[in-house]
Each structure stands twice: as structure tokens, then as C-alpha cells.
Design a protein around this motif. Structure first.
Motif, PDB file in Angstrom:
ATOM      1  N   ARG A 177      16.626 -18.528  -2.290  1.00  0.00           N
ATOM      2  CA  ARG A 177      17.113 -17.644  -1.227  1.00  0.00           C
ATOM      3  C   ARG A 177      17.348 -18.385   0.080  1.00  0.00           C
ATOM      4  NH1 ARG A 177      18.983 -13.723  -4.227  1.00  0.00           N
ATOM      5  NH2 ARG A 177      17.402 -12.805  -5.526  1.00  0.00           N
ATOM      6  N   SER A 178      16.737 -19.548   0.225  1.00  0.00           N
ATOM      7  CA  SER A 178      16.943 -20.390   1.399  1.00  0.00           C
ATOM      8  C   SER A 178      16.482 -21.799   1.040  1.00  0.00           C
ATOM      9  CB  SER A 178      16.151 -19.870   2.604  1.00  0.00           C
ATOM     10  OG  SER A 178      14.770 -19.935   2.348  1.00  0.00           O
ATOM     11  N   VAL A 179      16.915 -22.756   1.813  1.00  0.00           N
ATOM     12  CA  VAL A 179      16.463 -24.126   1.561  1.00  0.00           C
ATOM     13  C   VAL A 179      15.073 -24.303   2.155  1.00  0.00           C
ATOM     14  CG1 VAL A 179      18.752 -25.150   1.414  1.00  0.00           C
ATOM     15  CG2 VAL A 179      17.618 -25.040   3.614  1.00  0.00           C
ATOM     16  N   ARG A 180      14.367 -25.250   1.595  1.00  0.00           N
ATOM     17  CA  ARG A 180      13.035 -25.564   2.112  1.00  0.00           C
ATOM     18  C   ARG A 180      13.167 -26.091   3.540  1.00  0.00           C
ATOM     19  NH1 ARG A 180      13.919 -30.709   1.995  1.00  0.00           N
ATOM     20  NH2 ARG A 180      14.892 -31.725   0.231  1.00  0.00           N
ATOM     21  N   SER A 181      12.070 -26.227   4.226  1.00  0.00           N
ATOM     22  CA  SER A 181      12.107 -26.812   5.565  1.00  0.00           C
ATOM     23  C   SER A 181      12.619 -28.242   5.471  1.00  0.00           C
ATOM     24  CB  SER A 181      10.711 -26.824   6.182  1.00  0.00           C
ATOM     25  OG  SER A 181      10.273 -25.512   6.398  1.00  0.00           O
ATOM     26  N   LEU A 182      13.562 -28.571   6.323  1.00  0.00           N
ATOM     27  CA  LEU A 182      14.148 -29.904   6.311  1.00  0.00           C
ATOM     28  C   LEU A 182      13.360 -30.831   7.226  1.00  0.00           C
ATOM     29  CD1 LEU A 182      17.922 -28.926   6.648  1.00  0.00           C
ATOM     30  CD2 LEU A 182      16.654 -29.430   4.562  1.00  0.00           C
ATOM     31  N   THR A 183      13.238 -32.075   6.798  1.00  0.00           N
ATOM     32  CA  THR A 183      12.606 -33.079   7.644  1.00  0.00           C
ATOM     33  C   THR A 183      13.585 -33.416   8.774  1.00  0.00           C
ATOM     34  OG1 THR A 183      13.525 -34.963   6.454  1.00  0.00           O
ATOM     35  CG2 THR A 183      11.424 -34.068   5.636  1.00  0.00           C
ATOM     36  N   ILE A 225      23.703 -25.298   4.333  1.00  0.00           N
ATOM     37  CA  ILE A 225      22.322 -25.794   4.365  1.00  0.00           C
ATOM     38  C   ILE A 225      21.783 -25.718   5.785  1.00  0.00           C
ATOM     39  CG2 ILE A 225      20.829 -27.801   3.953  1.00  0.00           C
ATOM     40  CD1 ILE A 225      22.100 -26.516   1.389  1.00  0.00           C
ATOM     41  N   TRP A 226      22.584 -26.122   6.755  1.00  0.00           N
ATOM     42  CA  TRP A 226      22.166 -26.073   8.151  1.00  0.00           C
ATOM     43  C   TRP A 226      21.895 -24.628   8.595  1.00  0.00           C
ATOM     44  CZ3 TRP A 226      24.382 -24.110  12.696  1.00  0.00           C
ATOM     45  CH2 TRP A 226      23.746 -24.514  13.874  1.00  0.00           C
ATOM     46  N   LEU A 227      22.788 -23.701   8.216  1.00  0.00           N
ATOM     47  CA  LEU A 227      22.592 -22.296   8.580  1.00  0.00           C
ATOM     48  C   LEU A 227      21.300 -21.747   7.971  1.00  0.00           C
ATOM     49  CD1 LEU A 227      26.241 -20.933   8.254  1.00  0.00           C
ATOM     50  CD2 LEU A 227      24.903 -21.136  10.367  1.00  0.00           C
ATOM     51  N   SER A 228      21.017 -22.114   6.726  1.00  0.00           N
ATOM     52  CA  SER A 228      19.778 -21.677   6.095  1.00  0.00           C
ATOM     53  C   SER A 228      18.575 -22.220   6.862  1.00  0.00           C
ATOM     54  CB  SER A 228      19.740 -22.128   4.645  1.00  0.00           C
ATOM     55  OG  SER A 228      18.534 -21.733   4.040  1.00  0.00           O
ATOM     56  N   HIS A 229      18.662 -23.480   7.249  1.00  0.00           N
ATOM     57  CA  HIS A 229      17.585 -24.088   8.036  1.00  0.00           C
ATOM     58  C   HIS A 229      17.385 -23.337   9.361  1.00  0.00           C
ATOM     59  CE1 HIS A 229      15.013 -27.177   9.756  1.00  0.00           C
ATOM     60  NE2 HIS A 229      15.780 -27.156  10.828  1.00  0.00           N
ATOM     61  N   GLN A 230      18.471 -22.795   9.907  1.00  0.00           N
ATOM     62  CA  GLN A 230      18.405 -22.057  11.167  1.00  0.00           C
ATOM     63  C   GLN A 230      17.861 -20.637  10.982  1.00  0.00           C
ATOM     64  OE1 GLN A 230      19.085 -23.390  14.239  1.00  0.00           O
ATOM     65  NE2 GLN A 230      19.175 -25.264  13.034  1.00  0.00           N
ATOM     66  N   GLY A 231      17.648 -20.214   9.718  1.00  0.00           N
ATOM     67  CA  GLY A 231      17.043 -18.918   9.464  1.00  0.00           C
ATOM     68  C   GLY A 231      17.993 -17.845   8.964  1.00  0.00           C
TER      69      GLY A 231
END
Length: 94
Positions: free
Chosen positions: A5-11, A37-43
Motif C-alpha cells: 500500500r506504500s513504500v517502506r521508509s526510505l533512507t 515512490i517519492w509521493l508514497s514517501h511523502q505520505g
């Protein structure tokens, strides 16, 4: 298999690489996948990302799965079946 549903937390390093890929990848599809991927990281949620990028939610989930298993390489176009282009690479790059 559960759908991601979303990517894991990115380093910080992964985040830097994703941002760079969004700007410098040669093909637009790869840039779009990195943006997801960036948008998922942003929530952002999958449905929101799909709407923003005008793609089906299943495509977005597939990109997440490929990124999780292969990293940035997974965001590049995969080989497809079919006839190979007749034009040489010089012509195709213009």
C-alpha cells in the motif's frame, strides 16, 4: 501475496537517489515511477498517487513491489516481447 500500500521508509541515500532519478532518468515512464515512490514517501496513498499520475492503482502497486524487490533498477522498463525496432539507435534517440 499482500499488495503493498506504500513504500517502506526510505533512507536519506535512497531519497536522494529517487529525487535524482525523477530529474535525470532518460525515459519518462521511469521518472513517473520514481515520482510515485517519492509521493508514497511523502505520505500519499495509492489511490491519490494513481490520480495524480493518471495511472491505474494496480500499476502504482506494481511499481512499489518492483522498487521494494529490485530498488531503482525495478523502476526501469522491462524487456517486452514483440518485433524489435528496425531503426538504429541514432535515429531512435532523436
Amino acid at each position: 501475496m499482500n499488495k503493498i500500500r506504500s513504500v517502506r521508509s526510505l533512507t536519506p541515500e535512497e531519497l536522494k537517489n529517487i529525487k535524482q532519478h525523477m530529474k535525470t532518468a532518460k525515459d519518462s515512464q521511469s521518472r513517473t515511477r520514481a515520482h510515485a515512490i517519492w509521493l508514497s514517501h511523502q505520505g500519499y496513498r495509492v489511490d491519490e498517487i494513481a490520480k495524480i499520475l493518471d495511472r491505474h492503482r494496480n500499476a502504482v502497486v506494481s511499481w512499489f513491489e518492483r522498487f521494494e524487490s529490485q530498488g531503482l533498477v525495478g523502476l526501469q522498463d522491462q524487456p517486452r516481447s514483440g518485433r524489435r525496432p528496425r531503426a538504429g539507435s541514432e535515429f531512435q534517440n532523436h
